[in-house]
Design an enzyme around this catalytic site. Structure first.
Site, PDB file in Angstrom:
ATOM      1  N   ILE A 147      -0.151 -55.988  20.102  1.00 20.26           N
ATOM      2  CA  ILE A 147       0.738 -55.299  18.985  1.00 20.26           C
ATOM      3  C   ILE A 147      -0.343 -54.531  18.040  1.00 20.26           C
ATOM      4  O   ILE A 147       0.184 -53.814  17.008  1.00 20.26           O
ATOM      5  CB  ILE A 147       1.712 -56.106  18.409  1.00 20.26           C
ATOM      6  CG1 ILE A 147       0.992 -57.335  17.480  1.00 20.26           C
ATOM      7  CG2 ILE A 147       2.510 -56.840  19.564  1.00 20.26           C
ATOM      8  CD1 ILE A 147       1.952 -58.181  16.797  1.00 20.26           C
ATOM      9  N   ASP A 148      -1.412 -55.189  17.986  1.00 22.19           N
ATOM     10  CA  ASP A 148      -2.488 -54.806  16.794  1.00 22.19           C
ATOM     11  C   ASP A 148      -2.938 -53.284  16.970  1.00 22.19           C
ATOM     12  O   ASP A 148      -3.625 -52.810  16.050  1.00 22.19           O
ATOM     13  CB  ASP A 148      -3.569 -55.824  16.755  1.00 22.19           C
ATOM     14  CG  ASP A 148      -3.084 -57.223  16.620  1.00 22.19           C
ATOM     15  OD1 ASP A 148      -2.001 -57.435  16.031  1.00 22.19           O
ATOM     16  OD2 ASP A 148      -3.916 -58.034  16.895  1.00 22.19           O
ATOM     17  N   GLY A 196      -0.986 -57.570  12.554  1.00 23.27           N
ATOM     18  CA  GLY A 196      -1.976 -56.342  12.944  1.00 23.27           C
ATOM     19  C   GLY A 196      -3.327 -57.108  12.864  1.00 23.27           C
ATOM     20  O   GLY A 196      -4.452 -56.385  13.449  1.00 23.27           O
TER      21      GLY A 196
HETATM   22  O1  F6P Z   1      -2.989 -60.422  18.023  1.00 22.70           O
HETATM   23  C1  F6P Z   1      -1.474 -60.610  17.905  1.00 22.70           C
HETATM   24  C2  F6P Z   1      -1.125 -61.262  16.871  1.00 22.70           C
HETATM   25  O2  F6P Z   1       0.168 -61.086  16.941  1.00 22.70           O
HETATM   26  C3  F6P Z   1      -1.615 -60.887  15.443  1.00 22.70           C
HETATM   27  O3  F6P Z   1      -0.948 -59.819  14.901  1.00 22.70           O
HETATM   28  C4  F6P Z   1      -1.398 -62.239  14.837  1.00 22.70           C
HETATM   29  O4  F6P Z   1      -2.361 -62.318  13.442  1.00 22.70           O
HETATM   30  C5  F6P Z   1      -1.859 -63.325  15.955  1.00 22.70           C
HETATM   31  O5  F6P Z   1      -1.490 -62.611  16.946  1.00 22.70           O
HETATM   32  C6  F6P Z   1      -0.519 -64.388  15.667  1.00 22.70           C
HETATM   33  O6  F6P Z   1      -1.311 -65.497  16.451  1.00 22.70           O
HETATM   34  P1  F6P Z   1      -0.425 -66.655  16.928  1.00 22.70           P
HETATM   35  O7  F6P Z   1       0.523 -66.141  18.131  1.00 22.70           O
HETATM   36  O8  F6P Z   1      -1.426 -67.774  17.570  1.00 22.70           O
HETATM   37  O9  F6P Z   1       0.268 -66.989  15.595  1.00 22.70           O
END
Ligand code: F6P
Length: 376
Positions: free
Chosen positions: A141-142, A185
């Protein structure tokens, strides 16, 4: 007759909408066009560490209904780097050879990994170490994977964030509030910029453009003087405090992650503007749910092209979207170029062109003069 090829597929890193659509496309192309067998590997590389490896045969009938399903039918993980894997005795060990052995045990001729830049770098390292045939599909999604204009999951996340902003306009206007929307992001501000423009935000804050609270406060005041009594501020999770301190929180497992910049801004903007502020943190809603038509399309195109790369023997390549075409590029080229928002790029210019403030300067809005002149 060509010998039967058996390929594996896995999803790695954080999930996002469109992963199942890509798996479905891979299965259709590999089985239908080439007559190969596809094995779905469970829980990213962890499935290859298991003995026997955790994998299942994927056939069109099993995946056909998945075009619209969020998440990933194979499971995934964004923890446990195989090169520093948590071992039962509490130490970190290198499990890469177990993964290579798992690939061989399954009798794979090649595998497709769907991941972001971090996962793809790990998969490439393992593939090179073991001489495995690897092809990559970018998802995140980033939208920060290099070379490709789009990665699977980004469009859906932008749609979700935009819809949230759309809803916030009405409640913000009813109470004359400053609404702060914190979006994901990681280190890139792509979701914030795209959803901010599409949702008609007044202020967008991204890690790539430094801001001052004073500029934001002035932009809000100017807007109030011109008659708009509320404001929508979209902030990317990796934006720092005004004094450049990261805003992070520690989850119950002790892991440090982004989170809290919305609350910080809410307190600061309430203090400097006197406005009533509220925060909405969109969090994992941006990763879930039905993939947008564009993500389904991209995932399908990537899935088909990834299988074709295997058929052509173009391993160590990643599929990319460039000017309406899918093009295979060396994985190293893609993951060595981090794709952040360009501060002078088209979208930032577009946002500034409609008066959106990035906190680095106060927007130059002369529309009041034009109205005054035409009345005179
Ligand atoms: O890399 C995708 C992402 O959704 C980022 O935007 C976010 O910082 C991170 O993953 C969140 O990760 P987790 O699912 O480990 O909380």
């Amino acid at each position: 007759m060509e010998t039967l090829k058996r390929i594996g597929i896995l999803t790695s890193g954080g999930d996002c909408a469109g992963l199942n659509a890509a798996i479905r496309a891979v299965v259709h192309r590999a089985t239908g066009t080439y007559g190969w067998q596809v094995l779905g590997i469970r829980q990213a590389t962890q499935g290859l560490m298991c003995r026997p490896p955790a994998a299942q045969i994927l056939e069109p009938a099993l995946v056909d209904h998945l075009l619209t399903a969020g998440g990933t039918m194979l499971g995934t993980t964004n923890k446990g780097n195989p090169f520093a894997f948590p071992m039962p005795d509490g130490t970190l060990g290198d499990r890469s050879q177990d993964i290579i052995d798992g690939y061989r045990e399954l009798g794979l001729d090649a595998f497709i990994g769907i991941g972001g830049d971090g996962s793809l770098a790990i998969l490439q390292r393992i593939a090179r170490q073991g001489g495995l045939n690897f092809v990559a599909i970018p998802k995140t999604i980033d939208n920060d994977v290099g070379i490709t204009e789009r990665s699977i999951g980004f469009d859906t996340a932008v749609n979700i964030a935009t819809e949230a902003i759309d809803r916030l306009h009405f409640t913000a206007a009813s109470h004359n509030r400053v609404m702060i929307v914190e979006v994901m992001g990681r280190d890139a501000g792509h979701i914030a910029v795209s959803a901010g423009i599409a949702g008609g935000a007044d202020i967008i804050l991204i890690p790539e453009i430094p801001y001052t609270l004073d500029n934001i406060a002035q932009a809000i005041r100017l807007q109030q003087e011109r008659g708009k009594k509320y404001a929508i501020v979209v902030v990317a999770e990796a934006v720092r405090t005004e004094t450049n301190q990261p805003v992070v929180c520690t989850d119950p497992a002790g892991q440090c992650r982004f989170g809290g910049i919305g609350q910080y801004l809410s307190e600061q903007l309430c203090r400097v503007t006197g406005a009533e502020t509220r925060v909405t943190v969109l969090g994992h809603t941006q990763r879930g749910g039905t993939p947008s038509p564009l993500d389904r399309l991209l995932a399908t195109a990537f899935g088909v092209a990834a299988v074709d790369l295997i058929a052509e023997g173009r391993f160590d390549h990643m599929v990319t979207w460039q000017q309406r075409q899918v093009i295979g590029v060396p994985i190293s080229e893609a993951i060595s170029r981090y794709c952040a928002v360009e501060p002078d790029g088209t979208l930032v210019k577009t946002a500034r062109g409609v008066g959106i403030c990035f906190g680095d300067e106060i927007p130059d809005d002369r529309s009041a003069e034009v109205v005054a002149e035409s009345v005179a």
